[in-house]
Design an enzyme around this catalytic site. Structure first.
Site, PDB file in Angstrom:
ATOM      1  CG  HIS A 157      -1.956  -0.945   1.074  1.00 17.88           C
ATOM      2  ND1 HIS A 157      -3.129  -0.685   0.556  1.00 17.88           N
ATOM      3  CD2 HIS A 157      -2.059  -2.311   1.433  1.00 17.88           C
ATOM      4  CE1 HIS A 157      -3.954  -1.862   0.518  1.00 17.88           C
ATOM      5  NE2 HIS A 157      -3.485  -2.858   0.875  1.00 17.88           N
ATOM      6  CG  ASP A 365       0.057   9.076   0.250  1.00 19.97           C
ATOM      7  OD1 ASP A 365      -0.063   8.092   0.967  1.00 19.97           O
ATOM      8  OD2 ASP A 365      -0.490  10.285   0.706  1.00 19.97           O
TER       9      ASP A 365
END
Ligand code: ADQ
Length: 476
Positions: A157, A365
């Site tokens: 992730h 991110d």
């Protein structure tokens, strides 16, 4: 359909989905587990004096979960240590914050082994096993050593770091070698996958087959890009719910015809919160005529309080917000509303909708779902503008946003000005293109594409894999 076993550090299956506070990922995985008659396995969040290896089974709103308690030392070394103080900063390129403690690495290996030992007896021959995130990278290797030959997939992730930084991690090769016990490794973007390939080829002398396959350490693994998204229908329903509309009305009324900008982030150094505030401060300096006509709502609940870095960051942010408010505020206007609390999804949707500008400016991110939520919440006839960091995985798909370098105050200031003055026609055109991306990457599409890809791989490929048989990874 084979059974699906989802493995993650924390099990976030909602106790009550109607409460509306569960995240999109939790809801999507819960739905998949119901559809595939599966099991969600992970840490209970509880500590015990002595590790028992006995899982606790629960039914959470129709989802079967198996939870394991850990010892305090496990939590300290594996979770607070290696996961949060070593891998998280390293994968977000904060080598300056990365702690390399030997005990953390040992705790990480021990807990992964413990999880594997508890999980292995629960696995049936045809089960698909889907492991999530950096906490559990070596678990597939440990499962293989226990004789598990099922298809096992991994999804990261977070971003994958550049090779030159990854090699600062002691035993980096051992970590990557353990990934070759998986059958499928998924990333959010081409960029993260390219960086993974670069390590395998340049550092570990592996080979690429051109079809997503990688061969290294005597093992083959399939790789793929699976960009995650939000549950669009659930999110738009939350936006249109009574609470969603009520929150929108409240925010719109409190804005009193001023343009509102919004940032919604966990308190984390990867999210670029201080840089965002400094960019906004620059905008207020650069555009004296627009002061008083705009304000920023920054929603940041406090988390991970036990890690010193987060306490320092919190203090710095409080000080920065206070300084900017002190310098610019007037008797009837405050430039920043800094809210340290969490909101329900329907309330969040209402807040996003009331904002003319969405500020999503992480320094690095994996994807960033706030960018997609902001777009999904907009009024199609009068949509707001998304300002998005080029260093968020989401930028690879959301090129119609105003892409910025969040390290540059000037760029942030110019983007804010551009967003606030963008004509309606251009806003609508951009929003339509972005909304299409949000729909095309719905979380159910992500989930089904991954499970389908994993299920399509042949089983039994492990027969010619010495890795599984003699535990060669130990020698690394
Ligand atoms: P996160 O780093 O947690 O996830 P993100 O993708 O932005 O980051 O998701 C955060 C979620 O938390 C969003 O759904 C957001 O609405 C919610 N949230 C944030 N602040 C909130 C608040 N104040 N109140 C209520 N909800 C709030 C990791 C990776 C990301 C990746 C996701 C999914 O770091 O890069 O996109 O996993 O893979």
């Amino acid at each position: 359909m084979p059974r699906l076993i989802v493995v993650s550090n924390r099990v976030s299956a909602p106790v009550d989905p109607a409460a509306g506070s569960a995240g999109g990922l939790a809801m999507a995985l819960s739905a998949a587990l119901k559809a595939y008659d599966g099991l969600w396995f992970g840490w209970s969040g509880e500590t015990v004096e002595t590790f028992t290896g006995e899982p606790k089974f629960e039914d959470r709103a129709g989802v079967q979960v198996a939870l394991v308690d850990l010892e305090a030392q496990d939590v300290d070394e594996y979770y607070n240590g290696y996961a949060n103080k070593t891998l998280w900063p390293l994968f977000h390129h904060r080598v300056d914050l990365t702690a390399y403690e030997r005990s953390y690495g040992e705790g990480y290996e021990r807990v992964n082994r413990r999880f594997a030992e508890v999980l292995a007896p629960l696995i049936q021959p045809d089960d698909l096993i889907w492991v999530h995130d950096y906490h559990l990278i070596p678990i597939a290797r440990d499962l293989r050593r226990l004789g598990i030959n099922n298809r096992i997939g991994f999804f990261l992730h977070t971003p994958w770091p550049v090779r030159q930084l990854l090699v600062t991690l002691p035993h980096h090769r051992r970590l990557v070698e353990s990934m070759f016990a998986y059958d499928l490794i998924g990333f959010h973007t081409e960029e993260w996958l390219d960086l993974f390939r670069d390590y395998v080829v340049s550092e570990a002398r592996g080979e690429i087959d051109g079809l997503g396959g990688l061969e290294c350490f005597g093992r083959k693994v399939q790789t793929g890009v699976f960009p995650i998204g939000i549950d669009v229908d659930a999110f738009t329903a939350a936006r249109d719910s009574r609470e969603g509309v009520r929150t929108y009305d409240r925010m719109a009324a409190s804005a009193a015809f001023r343009s509102m900008m919004v940032g919604v982030d966990r308190l984390d150094y990867s999210k670029g919160l201080e840089e965002r505030m400094l960019g906004y401060e620059q905008f207020l300096h650069d555009n004296a005529d627009m002061r008083g006509g705009v304000f920023l709502v920054q929603v940041t609940p406090i988390s991970r309080d036990d890690v010193d870095t987060y306490q320092d960051m919190r203090a710095r942010l409080d000080a920065t917000a206070g300084r900017i408010n002190g310098e610019f505020a007037d008797m009837d206007w405050q430039p920043i509303r800094y809210l340290n609390r969490s909101y329900r999804r329907d309330q969040l949707a209402g807040i996003y909708r009331a904002a003319r500008v969405g500020l999503v400016t992480p320094l690095r991110d994996g994807m960033n779902l706030v960018a997609k939520e902001y777009v999904a919440a907009q009024n199609p006839e009068d949509p707001g503008v998304l300002i998005l960091s080029r260093f968020a995985g989401a930028a690879e798909q959301m090129g119609e946003a105003l892409l910025v370098n969040p390290f540059s105050r000037e760029e942030l200031s110019e983007a804010i000005h551009k967003a606030l003055t963008m004509p309606l026609e251009e806003r609508i055109r951009k929003w339509q293109a972005l909304m299409q991306v949000v729909r095309d990457t719905d979380v159910s599409i992500w989930r089904d594409a991954y499970v389908k890809a994993l299920n399509a791989l042949p089983v039994g490929e492990t027969d010619d894999a010495p890795f599984h048989r003699d535990g060669r990874a130990d020698a690394a």
